[in-house]
Design a protein around this motif. Structure first.
Motif, mmCIF file in Angstrom:
data_model
loop_
_atom_site.group_PDB
_atom_site.id
_atom_site.type_symbol
_atom_site.label_atom_id
_atom_site.label_comp_id
_atom_site.label_asym_id
_atom_site.label_seq_id
_atom_site.Cartn_x
_atom_site.Cartn_y
_atom_site.Cartn_z
ATOM 1 N N ASP A 27 0.819 -1.198 0.000
ATOM 2 C CA ASP A 27 0.000 0.000 0.000
ATOM 3 C C ASP A 27 0.858 1.255 0.000
ATOM 4 O O ASP A 27 2.079 1.224 0.140
ATOM 5 C CB ASP A 27 -0.934 -0.009 1.212
ATOM 6 N N THR A 28 0.206 2.389 -0.137
ATOM 7 C CA THR A 28 0.905 3.659 -0.211
ATOM 8 C C THR A 28 1.445 4.045 1.164
ATOM 9 O O THR A 28 0.972 3.552 2.192
ATOM 10 C CB THR A 28 -0.051 4.763 -0.691
ATOM 11 N N GLU A 30 0.861 6.685 2.694
ATOM 12 C CA GLU A 30 -0.261 7.267 3.418
ATOM 13 C C GLU A 30 -1.067 6.174 4.116
ATOM 14 O O GLU A 30 -1.421 6.294 5.297
ATOM 15 C CB GLU A 30 -1.165 8.047 2.463
ATOM 16 N N GLN A 31 -1.361 5.100 3.396
ATOM 17 C CA GLN A 31 -2.152 4.022 3.965
ATOM 18 C C GLN A 31 -1.406 3.295 5.087
ATOM 19 O O GLN A 31 -2.018 2.781 6.013
ATOM 20 C CB GLN A 31 -2.554 3.029 2.875
ATOM 21 N N SER A 71 -5.304 4.433 -2.126
ATOM 22 C CA SER A 71 -5.467 5.881 -2.135
ATOM 23 C C SER A 71 -4.289 6.576 -1.453
ATOM 24 O O SER A 71 -3.727 6.077 -0.491
ATOM 25 C CB SER A 71 -6.761 6.264 -1.415
ATOM 26 N N ASN A 72 -3.908 7.754 -1.970
ATOM 27 C CA ASN A 72 -2.901 8.576 -1.299
ATOM 28 C C ASN A 72 -3.445 9.970 -1.011
ATOM 29 O O ASN A 72 -2.694 10.895 -0.747
ATOM 30 C CB ASN A 72 -1.619 8.656 -2.133
ATOM 31 N N GLN A 73 -4.768 10.119 -1.082
ATOM 32 C CA GLN A 73 -5.392 11.402 -0.814
ATOM 33 C C GLN A 73 -5.683 11.543 0.675
ATOM 34 O O GLN A 73 -6.080 10.581 1.335
ATOM 35 C CB GLN A 73 -6.691 11.540 -1.610
ATOM 36 N N ARG A 99 -4.320 18.115 1.119
ATOM 37 C CA ARG A 99 -2.900 17.765 1.220
ATOM 38 C C ARG A 99 -1.995 18.954 0.919
ATOM 39 O O ARG A 99 -0.869 19.037 1.408
ATOM 40 C CB ARG A 99 -2.605 16.610 0.258
ATOM 41 N N ILE A 216 5.429 10.869 5.948
ATOM 42 C CA ILE A 216 5.278 10.253 4.627
ATOM 43 C C ILE A 216 6.388 10.675 3.664
ATOM 44 O O ILE A 216 7.002 9.846 2.993
ATOM 45 C CB ILE A 216 3.905 10.630 4.033
ATOM 46 N N GLU A 217 6.671 11.979 3.605
ATOM 47 C CA GLU A 217 7.594 12.503 2.601
ATOM 48 C C GLU A 217 9.026 12.646 3.112
ATOM 49 O O GLU A 217 9.975 12.441 2.359
ATOM 50 C CB GLU A 217 7.080 13.852 2.094
#
Length: 327
Positions: A27-28, A30-31, A71-73, A99, A216-217
């Motif tokens: 998964d991403t 984010e998830q 999803s990454n929103q 975001r 995340i980043e």
């Protein structure tokens, strides 16, 4: 309608169990933050909603599990709460950012119960603001509904990232959760909430988004580092708990100033009662750790320890008794 809501709730519960049981390596980023929230012991305390809450919109994200998992929103949301006549909390302002930190919602809300304490010094919301409000909580949910399929935060929506559960103190129990302000100072390098200054839900929502993006980043560590300044700030506070709901925050501050703490203090971070007509808690902020320690020592009364072993005393004010504890 009720049967449909029941189906959605069940699907959402199954989705939460999926997050708890499976390794989400595909998964991403984010998830992958979601399990840090749903696996936390406090998750069920903060995100359990009764089946009789019929006015709340229940997202159908659990029914679309395969689409949501990639999803990454993200949408960050923060609310300002007031105390209602029956001892429950009422939402009076909601702010949300996407975001990119673009404000997608900033609205005052009219509670459906009489308000007895607006907590204006903390919430920044006045009786006039609430009287002018035309939107209900249901209206706010409808405004946020288009974002639900992208992993937003709302009632009975399982895809939740709670920064107070994602981040943790070093060598501390999971019951002790870092505040948004502590996280901002440690991770982002600034204060989002200053003593004596009312909160702003949009600013707080943006701060929460920045914290999630930092993990995340930038892959910052979720175990926060406390500086000497932050430790000093923590020690300059005293924690009040088991405060009866009928004692307003303004009355609380007045009683504390007149009877116990003659110097200027700020009462902040009021946390609502978990049950109707229950108790709430708050934090008293002093100028320094020396002032906080002296104030605690000056209180007459038997000193005991709480369940975590921290020293506390019982306070008796004009209409209530409650505990004061060192941080």
């Amino acid at each position: 309608m009720e049967n449909l809501q029941a189906m959605h709730r069940q699907a959402n519960r199954l989705m939460i169990e999926k997050f708890k049981k499976e390794s989400l390596v595909n998964d991403t980023p984010e998830q992958r933050l979601v399990p840090l929230t749903v696996e936390h012991p406090q998750y069920n305390v903060d995100f359990s909603f009764h089946s009789y809450s019929k006015d709340w919109f229940v997202s159908d994200v659990g029914m679309k599990m395969s689409n949501v998992m990639i999803s990454n929103q993200m949408v960050a949301l923060d609310c300002e709460m007031v105390l209602c006549e029956d001892g429950t909390e009422g939402v009076v302002r909601v702010g949300a950012v996407d975001r990119n930190l673009k404000v997608i919602l900033d609205e005052f809300v009219k509670p459906h119960k009489p308000v007895v304490d607006y907590r204006t010094t903390i919430t920044g919301v006045t009786a006039e603001d609430v009287n002018k409000a035309t939107l209900s909580v249901v209206d706010i949910q409808e405004k946020l509904r288009p974002f639900l399929s992208s992993g937003t935060i709302l009632i009975d929506h399982p895809i939740v990232i709670d920064t107070s559960l994602v981040f943790k103190y070093p060598n501390s129990t999971k019951r002790r959760r870092p505040s948004l302000n502590t996280l901002c100072m440690s991770v982002l390098g600034y204060e989002v909430q200053k003593p004596g200054v009312s909160h702003h839900c949009v600013h707080d929502a943006a701060a929460a988004m920045k914290l999630a993006l930092a993990v995340i980043e930038k892959r910052v560590d979720t175990t926060i580092t406390l500086t000497k300044e932050m430790v000093e700030a923590e020690k300059s506070r005293l924690f009040l708990h088991r405060i009866p709901h009928y004692l307003s925050s303004e009355e609380l501050k007045k009683d504390l100033s007149l009877k116990f703490f003659p110097k200027k203090i700020a009462v902040d971070h009021v946390k609502p009662a978990k049950t109707q007509g229950g108790y709430y808690c708050a934090i008293v902020i002093f100028g320094s750790s020396v002032e906080a320690n002296q104030a605690f020592e000056n209180i007459n009364g038997y000193q005991e320890t709480d369940s975590s072993g921290l020293p506390q005393k019982l306070l008796s004010c004009s209409r209530a008794t409650f505990y004061i504890r060192k941080m």
